[in-house]
Design a protein around this motif. Structure first.
Motif, PDB file in Angstrom:
ATOM      1  N   ARG A 197       0.817  -1.217   0.000  1.00 22.22           N
ATOM      2  CA  ARG A 197       0.000   0.000   0.000  1.00 22.22           C
ATOM      3  C   ARG A 197       0.847   1.263   0.000  1.00 22.22           C
ATOM      4  O   ARG A 197       0.420   2.305  -0.486  1.00 22.22           O
ATOM      5  N   GLN A 198       2.052   1.179   0.568  1.00 19.25           N
ATOM      6  CA  GLN A 198       2.914   2.355   0.663  1.00 19.25           C
ATOM      7  C   GLN A 198       4.371   1.938   0.558  1.00 19.25           C
ATOM      8  O   GLN A 198       4.763   0.907   1.093  1.00 19.25           O
ATOM      9  N   VAL A 199       5.168   2.729  -0.151  1.00 17.36           N
ATOM     10  CA  VAL A 199       6.607   2.491  -0.258  1.00 17.36           C
ATOM     11  C   VAL A 199       7.320   3.775   0.146  1.00 17.36           C
ATOM     12  O   VAL A 199       7.172   4.805  -0.498  1.00 17.36           O
ATOM     13  N   ALA A 200       8.088   3.694   1.233  1.00 20.51           N
ATOM     14  CA  ALA A 200       8.833   4.856   1.716  1.00 20.51           C
ATOM     15  C   ALA A 200      10.327   4.714   1.474  1.00 20.51           C
ATOM     16  O   ALA A 200      11.045   5.707   1.425  1.00 20.51           O
ATOM     17  N   ASN A 201      10.800   3.477   1.327  1.00 25.76           N
ATOM     18  CA  ASN A 201      12.218   3.220   1.114  1.00 25.76           C
ATOM     19  C   ASN A 201      12.395   2.526  -0.228  1.00 25.76           C
ATOM     20  O   ASN A 201      11.977   1.382  -0.411  1.00 25.76           O
ATOM     21  N   MET A 202      13.015   3.241  -1.170  1.00 24.84           N
ATOM     22  CA  MET A 202      13.178   2.708  -2.526  1.00 24.84           C
ATOM     23  C   MET A 202      14.470   1.904  -2.641  1.00 24.84           C
ATOM     24  O   MET A 202      15.328   2.181  -3.481  1.00 24.84           O
ATOM     25  N   GLY A 203      14.622   0.909  -1.775  1.00 24.50           N
ATOM     26  CA  GLY A 203      15.836   0.100  -1.769  1.00 24.50           C
ATOM     27  C   GLY A 203      15.817  -0.995  -2.815  1.00 24.50           C
ATOM     28  O   GLY A 203      14.869  -1.137  -3.609  1.00 24.50           O
ATOM     29  N   ALA A 377      20.562   9.663  -4.542  1.00 22.81           N
ATOM     30  CA  ALA A 377      20.740   8.384  -3.859  1.00 22.81           C
ATOM     31  C   ALA A 377      19.664   8.164  -2.812  1.00 22.81           C
ATOM     32  O   ALA A 377      19.071   9.109  -2.260  1.00 22.81           O
ATOM     33  N   ASP A 378      19.411   6.890  -2.508  1.00 22.66           N
ATOM     34  CA  ASP A 378      18.565   6.529  -1.384  1.00 22.66           C
ATOM     35  C   ASP A 378      19.290   6.887  -0.091  1.00 22.66           C
ATOM     36  O   ASP A 378      20.491   7.085  -0.055  1.00 22.66           O
ATOM     37  N   THR A 379      18.546   6.942   0.988  1.00 23.52           N
ATOM     38  CA  THR A 379      19.132   7.360   2.258  1.00 23.52           C
ATOM     39  C   THR A 379      20.074   6.313   2.832  1.00 23.52           C
ATOM     40  O   THR A 379      21.039   6.646   3.519  1.00 23.52           O
TER      41      THR A 379
END
Length: 383
Positions: A197-203, A377-379
Motif C-alpha cells: 500500500r505504501q513504499v517509503a524506502n526505494m531500496g 541516492a537513497d538514504t
C-alpha cells in the motif's frame, strides 16, 4: 488507502500528471474506447474541482495496428515507428471525441528526450504546456516514436510521465496500469501476491519485486514504473500506481479512498533547475569519489572537490552532466562539471591549491559546484 499524515491530502493538489499505460487503453490489440470515455469523464470532473491534468497516453501502436488491419504488432523498429505514426492520429481523435461533451479541447505534444535535455527546448516545452493549461486545454503527451533514435528515446511512457511531472512542477503523478499497484510477486501468476500500500524506502528489495512483474509484452512492466517513482520521490513529488480499469479511480484517489501503491516523496522538493540537472539530463560520464567526499557532499551539502575523486570514466567536456558514485559503485547523484575528463584525471586527489600547478590554470576550485549538483541516492548507503 490511508495517506501518511505528514503529507498534505491529495485534494490539495492543483496540478497532476496522469499516465495511462497500453495495458489499460487496449483490449484485443485495439483501443479500449469504453476506458477512454471513463477516464475523460473523470478528467472533466477533476477539472471542475479546479485541478489541472496533463495526460501521458500510450496506445498509438494499438490504434495503428487496428487501422492497418495487422494481426500483431511488428517487431522491426522502422515498422513499429510507422505503425505508431499512423495510430497516433486515431489515438488523439478518440481522446478528443470523448472530451467533446464537457467542452474541453485537446492538444497533441510529441517529444523526444533530446527536447528535454536541451535547456532552451525544455523551457519552451514547459511554457507551451503551461499556456495550454491556462486556456483549459488538455495536453496529451506521447513520445515522438517516428523520429526518436535510441539515444534520444525516453524508453517508456513511465519515464516520460515522470519527466513531464518534473518539467511542470506537478503535485502528483498517477500511473494507471492493468495490475493496479506494486505487489511482492506477480498477481497474475500467484494468488497469494500481496499489494504494497505504501513504499517509503526505494531500496534494492523494491527493484527485486518489480523485476519479477513484466509488462504485457515482456518488457518494461513494473520495473520502469519503479524507476519513475524513484525519480519523482527524489525530487519531493509523490507517485501512485493504481488500476486504470477500476471505475472512478481518479476521483477515488482524490477522495483518499482507493486501492493502489503510494510512493512517499522526500520532504525537500527540488527546484526546476535541479530537477533538470539531476533527473532529466543523460549522463556523459562517471566520477568515483571516496568516503570523505561522499560524506561532505551528502551530509554537509558541500561541493565536489578534486581531492575526493578516485576514478574518471568516459570522455566528457566542461558543462556536461556527469554521474558520481561511491567506491561501492552506488550512484549518488548527478552534476554539471567545471572541468573536462582529461583535466579531472590530472587533478583528481589533489588540493584546490594544486590545480594551477597541474593544469596551468585554475578556472574553479570545485569540480562540481553544489548549485549544479543533485543528490539522487537513497538514504541507506554504504560508506
Amino acid at each position: 488507502m490511508e495517506i501518511p499524515k505528514k503529507h498534505p491530502p491529495l485534494s490539495a493538489g492543483k496540478r497532476i500528471v496522469v499516465k495511462v499505460g497500453s495495458g489499460v487503453l487496449t483490449k484485443d490489440n485495439r483501443l479500449n474506447l469504453a476506458i477512454i470515455t471513463a477516464i475523460t469523464n473523470q478528467i472533466c470532473a477533476l477539472h471542475d474541482r479546479g485541478i489541472q491534468v496533463i495526460l501521458v497516453s500510450s496506445g498509438a501502436m494499438a490504434a495503428g495496428v487496428t487501422k492497418l488491419g495487422l494481426s500483431c504488432r511488428p517487431s522491426e523498429t522502422p515498422k513499429r515507428q510507422a505503425v505508431a505514426a499512423i495510430g497516433q492520429a486515431d489515438l488523439i481523435r478518440e481522446w478528443e471525441r470523448s472530451l467533446e461533451h464537457c467542452g474541453r479541447k485537446v492538444a497533441q505534444i510529441l517529444l523526444t528526450r533530446g527536447d528535454l535535455c536541451d535547456r532552451i527546448r525544455y523551457l519552451n516545452a514547459r511554457n507551451t504546456i503551461n499556456t495550454l493549461l491556462e486556456w483549459n486545454v488538455l495536453p496529451i503527451i506521447n513520445e515522438n516514436d517516428t523520429v526518436a533514435v535510441k539515444s534520444l528515446q525516453f524508453g517508456d511512457n513511465d519515464n516520460l510521465g515522470a519527466m513531464i511531472t518534473l518539467l511542470l512542477g506537478a503535485d502528483l503523478m498517477i500511473n494507471l496500469t492493468d495490475i493496479g499497484g506494486l505487489y511482492d510477486k506477480d498477481p497474475r501468476v500467484h494468488e497469494d501476491a500481496q499489494l504494497l500500500r505504501q513504499v517509503a524506502n526505494m531500496g534494492k528489495h523494491i527493484d527485486d519485486m518489480a523485476g519479477k512483474i513484466a509488462g504485457p509484452l515482456g518488457t518494461g512492466g513494473m520495473g520502469t514504473k519503479i524507476t519513475a517513482a524513484r525519480k519523482l520521490t527524489s525530487a519531493g513529488i509523490p507517485m501512485i500506481i493504481a488500476s486504470g480499469l477500476a471505475p472512478n479511480i481518479l476521483i477515488d484517489i482524490f477522495n483518499n479512498d482507493y486501492i493502489g501503491t503510494y510512493f512517499v516523496p522526500k520532504e525537500e522538493r527540488l527546484n526546476s533547475r535541479k530537477n533538470w540537472i539531476g533527473l532529466t539530463l543523460q549522463a556523459k560520464g562517471k566520477i568515483t569519489i571516496d568516503a570523505g567526499a561522499q560524506n561532505a557532499v551528502l551530509k554537509q551539502g558541500k561541493s565536489l572537490l578534486p581531492s575526493g575523486i578516485t576514478r574518471v570514466e568516459d570522455y566528457f567536456d566542461v558543462g556536461d552532466p556527469v554521474e558520481f558514485l561511491n567506491e561501492n559503485k552506488q550512484l549518488l547523484g548527478m552534476g554539471l562539471v567545471n572541468y573536462n575528463a582529461a583535466d579531472i584525471l590530472r587533478i583528481m586527489g589533489c588540493k584546490t591549491s594544486q590545480i594551477k600547478d597541474r593544469l596551468g590554470f585554475r578556472s574553479y576550485d570545485e569540480v562540481i559546484h553544489r548549485d549544479n549538483l543533485v543528490i539522487t541516492a537513497d538514504t541507506e548507503l554504504t560508506f
